[in-house]
Write an enzyme that holds these catalytic residues in place. Sequence first.
Site: not given
Ligand code: PLP
Length: 890
Positions: A399, A590-591, A596, A701, A705
């Site tokens: 990853h 996101k984190r 990022k 991911t 979404k």
């Molecule tokens: C999908 C998801 C992530 C991943 O988000 P990225 O933009 O890919 O870093 C992190 N936290 C939650 C709660 C998610 O649903």
Amino acid sequence: MDESTHGGSRYYGDDSQSLRAHDDEIATRKDQLWRLSSSYLVSDVPSIQRSLVQHVEYTLARRRYKFDRGSFYQATAHSVRDRLIERWTDTQQFYASRDGKRMYYLSLEFLVGRSMGNAVSNLGLRGAYAEALRQLGYDLEDIMSQEKEPALGNGGLGRLASCFLDTLATLNYPAWGYGIRYKYGMFEQRLVNGKQVEFPDYWLTYGNPWEVERLDVKYLVRLYGEVKTYEDEQTGETRFRWEGGEVVVAVAYDTPIPGYGTYNTNNMRLWSSKPSHEFDLASFNAGDYYGAVEAKERCESITSVLYPSDDTDSGKVLRLKQQFFFVSATLQDVLRRYKKRIVPGRTLKNLPEKVAIQLNDTHPSISIPELMRLLLDDEMLPWDEAWDITTRTFGYTNHTILPEALEKWQVPMMEELLPRHMQIIYEINHRFLQQVEDRWPGDNEKMRAMSIIEESTPKMVRMAHLAMVGSHVVNGVAEIHTRLVKSRLFPEFDQMFPGRIKNVTNGVTPRRWILQANPAMAGIFTSILGPGWVNDLRRLATLKPFAHDDTFQHSWNEAKRLNKERLALWVKANMGVDLMTNAIYDMQVKRIHEYKRQLLNVLGIVHRYAVIAGSTPEQRARMLPRVCVIAGKAAPGYEVAKKIIQLACAVSKAVNNDVRCAGVLQVVFIPNFNVSLAELIIPASDVSQHISTAGMEASGTGNMKFVMNGGLIVGTADGANIEIARAVGEDNLFCFGATADEVAALRNTMKSRLPAGDERLQRSVRMIRSGVFGNPDDFSQLMDNIEPANDYYLIAHDFPGYLDALDMADAAYLHQPSWTARTIRAACSMWEFSSDRTIKEYADKVWQMEPLPFKPPHHQDGGGGSMGGGGRRGPSFNGRGSRAGYDGGR
Ligand SMILES: *Cc1c(COP(=O)(O)O)cnc(C)c1O
């Protein structure tokens, strides 16, 4: 959740053994029990209501009709769980009878989110439960919102594991997830004076109705101790035995994972640590009462807390203990299940034909020496045979290639905690380096680069190298990431094991991320296509020709408006901010991590603020109203990330309180980002930002979404963004910034060549440094970090391109009908990013596993596996499939 504890294999084919005569009486009794439980619970509205009331009265021991929403949530959960359990135990029994190949997904994190909505919708009982509750005066949505989500993961990696479990069940694969049942999950983030403060997340306060405690499924796990050598009496060979040390017990907690539109219901088994003896009697009798209590606490602490870091907490003994504890219990469980089935001629050599184990990152990679130990020391296999079995069983998903995130363990620490494993790792490395020597004679540089042991002080075990050497397939999670794994992380390994490194791009489950998160949009799809799109996202492509259709556009825009209002309502209720709903919704959730680049986003907002502040009311009236949403947690020890949150909150406060911004710009930082909030936030977005420094985000991911939910991406050429752009059309992803191949060169040249810098960036930095957003000392390090000489993440470098990309997105948004058409076409082009595609690819490239669709005997509706197959019928099987009279099938 074990096949052995339910019924007997006679009901699903008797190909294992015939019952012995003296078992006949037991068999008869089992028969009687079987008949008593032989039909599935009826799930029409009156039956559901009866079960709700019964659970209130008997499970919760409350007086009928005297309960709050919380207890009604509990009763509903138990009622749904009953309906899951019958399929679940039958599915496991069925798998056992079929002897298919099974896959075990080992992950230190599962970010499951709430279970109730997923369960009722996968069971096809959403309508029935909604109606049953409505008649009793409750609202299903409201009841569902009472659920506290288990936060047993940090972010993308844990959520991926849960998306995979949903797909594995939906596609009828015999697969289990294995992990840890942390007592404290991911911390709860609160904002106090505009700063992140962490609170413990004790998610089990009100119990967890979705799990089943298996006090009978437990294994001993050893830590510390020493290795004894002895001579094998028969062969005279030297053998090893790991003894002494501390022994803890792993107890299983099982959670049913229902597939959508199928009866198959898989299992997620999470381990909890317990002391092996309630008290050490010896020390107790010796008067060391406190010592005994401490030892007990130490055992239980192994599964106490999830490490709240996205990358590693390498160096922490407790983290290594967690990894080994869960791996050891899991492998014992897997081997026990495999060995229980006695087939003439079958030995452990055949394990890889029946078992695939996937390692989600290096976190469970201590599995490799542990399986070797079990095969060598317990099963007495010769090395070569054990090694062949091990490598053919494991697959490893990489990853990250970020050096700071690659797990390494100090050799002295590992020698103390896992002495036998350290020996085995040395032996693996010794044999491996011989191969390297054969391949590149005398090339010490290669040996040093490839060795599992890093020759530093102290020496370190490189877990990624161990996983690479010990697996038959290693996969990256997006095309660009796999290319970088091959070219940067493992170039020599790629030469040595050509073809071992493969790509399997990540995906997300449309069940949670469209059907559940976005009922308004899902309703549009279902009204036109029937429900079959949920299991076959390709069908959405047939809607693309209607992207310009007025009626379709109208309902699409209505759905987006509803989703914005839903979010605005939540923000008002929870944060007291009144969000505009007639604005473009621009999101980054996101984190929080430097790579990022939330800082790039915040600097862009400050720039926008400066423009607004410097314009006339007439100019402002012509501006596109914008709502910026940022959310995400920072690891508690990651000071820079916490400062970025603080800056985002400070900017939010300044903007929202400045009258010049009224009706033009609002900024909110939503606290405690988790799966439930993601489900609320993502469907409201028009534009989302996935703007990592190129080459640093493995896949992402979140990006998938957002596009599935009718938003477009502003992003860099990184991770899955690249493949998404290819799928939705390059002009539908607003791309900017240095490419991964340019980044390394830029980092070198920038140190020597200081560019003048973008005037707009300079102004934003000046505003921050001059105290417009509070004490500038708080942000001076952030600002220093983006000086050209320090700009590791290329924020200054990418800033102009970033603003251009945002402008392009805004300009496109202003052409409303064409924007709507773009978002429709993009959302309907996303089938590749369904985890269904991902899992089929894994099954094909890595696991060599076939689906095993389960149908209860004499089920009446033809639903089961064919649900959604016809595209006309809904998931409407309502539990009338009967188990009665089934005679075993053959
Ligand atoms: C999908 C998801 C992530 C991943 O988000 P990225 O933009 O890919 O870093 C992190 N936290 C939650 C709660 C998610 O649903």
